[in-house]
Design a protein around this motif. Sequence first.
Motif, short mmCIF file in Angstrom:
data_model
loop_
_atom_site.label_atom_id
_atom_site.label_comp_id
_atom_site.label_asym_id
_atom_site.label_seq_id
_atom_site.Cartn_x
_atom_site.Cartn_y
_atom_site.Cartn_z
N GLN A 161 0.83 -1.20 0.00
CA GLN A 161 0.00 0.00 0.00
C GLN A 161 0.86 1.26 0.00
O GLN A 161 1.73 1.43 0.85
CB GLN A 161 -0.92 0.00 1.23
N ASP A 163 -9.57 -15.11 1.82
CA ASP A 163 -10.10 -13.77 1.55
C ASP A 163 -9.05 -12.87 0.90
O ASP A 163 -9.20 -11.65 0.88
CB ASP A 163 -10.62 -13.14 2.84
N ASP A 220 -6.93 -10.78 -1.77
CA ASP A 220 -7.25 -10.03 -2.98
C ASP A 220 -6.19 -8.95 -3.15
O ASP A 220 -5.85 -8.26 -2.18
CB ASP A 220 -8.63 -9.40 -2.90
N TYR A 221 -5.66 -8.81 -4.35
CA TYR A 221 -4.54 -7.89 -4.52
C TYR A 221 -4.91 -6.44 -4.28
O TYR A 221 -4.03 -5.62 -3.95
CB TYR A 221 -3.90 -8.08 -5.90
N GLU A 222 -6.19 -6.10 -4.40
CA GLU A 222 -6.63 -4.74 -4.11
C GLU A 222 -7.09 -4.58 -2.67
O GLU A 222 -6.71 -3.64 -1.98
CB GLU A 222 -7.77 -4.34 -5.06
N LYS A 223 -7.93 -5.53 -2.20
CA LYS A 223 -8.61 -5.36 -0.92
C LYS A 223 -7.89 -6.01 0.26
O LYS A 223 -8.00 -5.51 1.39
CB LYS A 223 -10.03 -5.93 -1.03
N ASN A 224 -7.18 -7.09 0.04
CA ASN A 224 -6.58 -7.81 1.16
C ASN A 224 -5.32 -8.55 0.71
O ASN A 224 -5.27 -9.78 0.75
CB ASN A 224 -7.59 -8.79 1.77
N THR A 277 -0.47 -9.98 -4.48
CA THR A 277 -0.63 -10.43 -3.09
C THR A 277 0.75 -10.75 -2.53
O THR A 277 1.73 -10.89 -3.26
CB THR A 277 -1.52 -11.68 -2.99
#
Length: 318
Positions: free
Chosen positions: A148, A266, A268-272, A162
């Motif tokens: 991030q 759960d 996810d490369y964008e969310k988690n 990820t």
Amino acid sequence: VKMLNAYAADKGVKLMMHHETSGSVRNYERHMDKAYQFMVDNGYNAVKSGYVGDIIPRGEHHYGQWMNNHYLYAIQKAADYKVCVNAHEAVRPTGLCRTYPNLIGNESARGTEYEAFGGSKPFHTTLLPFTRLIGGPMDYTPGIFDTQLSFLPGEHSFVHTTLAKQLALYLTMYSPLQMAADLPESYERYMDAFQFIKDVAVDWDDSQYLEAEPGDYITVARKAKGTNNWFVGGITDENPRRSTFTLNFLDPGKQYVATLYADGKDADYEKNPTSYQITKGLVTAKTKMSAQLARSGGFALSLIEATPADIKALKKWK
């Protein structure tokens, strides 16, 4: 320099140099003999060279004939001093490392830094093994755990991967000189996952491509040089998928400790992106493996020859 060398030696660390030319190539050539001799005198046998910015003299370009001659000159000169070269911003190699094996790596493509600010798409790393890497090893600088980047906007505010995919890149992106490219504090938060980076080899006796579709996915198994240990890495593009394969490349009749670093349910490369799970057990050449890859996800697998204590302590893989 002597103090730095002594400190590194005390920590069991070997130093290398970084020659950033900033594109001032004739100036670099004037100092090259002195720089390489300095390396020999101080025990540095590898250099990362860089050519950021417009080439000086003006009118020459990174991929022009004049610069191609320079890259070759730098490699030949380094060979005289028994120095390995990892050149960044240089021209894409086309097998030159077979003639000059001291060319230990090149960047020469969009590396990890472009996954955020440069906007590289999730499929980028599934294409490179079939394009850039055909010409020789690539220094992709993998191992990013903190993906991030709050100081950049929108699509450019995160690395498109990820955590588990970053581990897999140590297999899919061949280079005998690898990096752990994140900050130490990023690794300290995920030391169980960092264990794979500590374990994985950098050069190999054998490589087998288990499954691949350029631009979609790739899974590679490699045997660590001089050992019976194997490592497997698999990555995918923006589409999730399940990877299934048999460990038939292992020695028949032997047992191995398998440690699988996979995307969490759960992930996810964008969310988690930092969701991952680690599974451990005993396997043989007959064992069938399966791993679920998230969007722009991956998995990494270490296969270490089992000791009697391992066989007694661990359960068979299910």
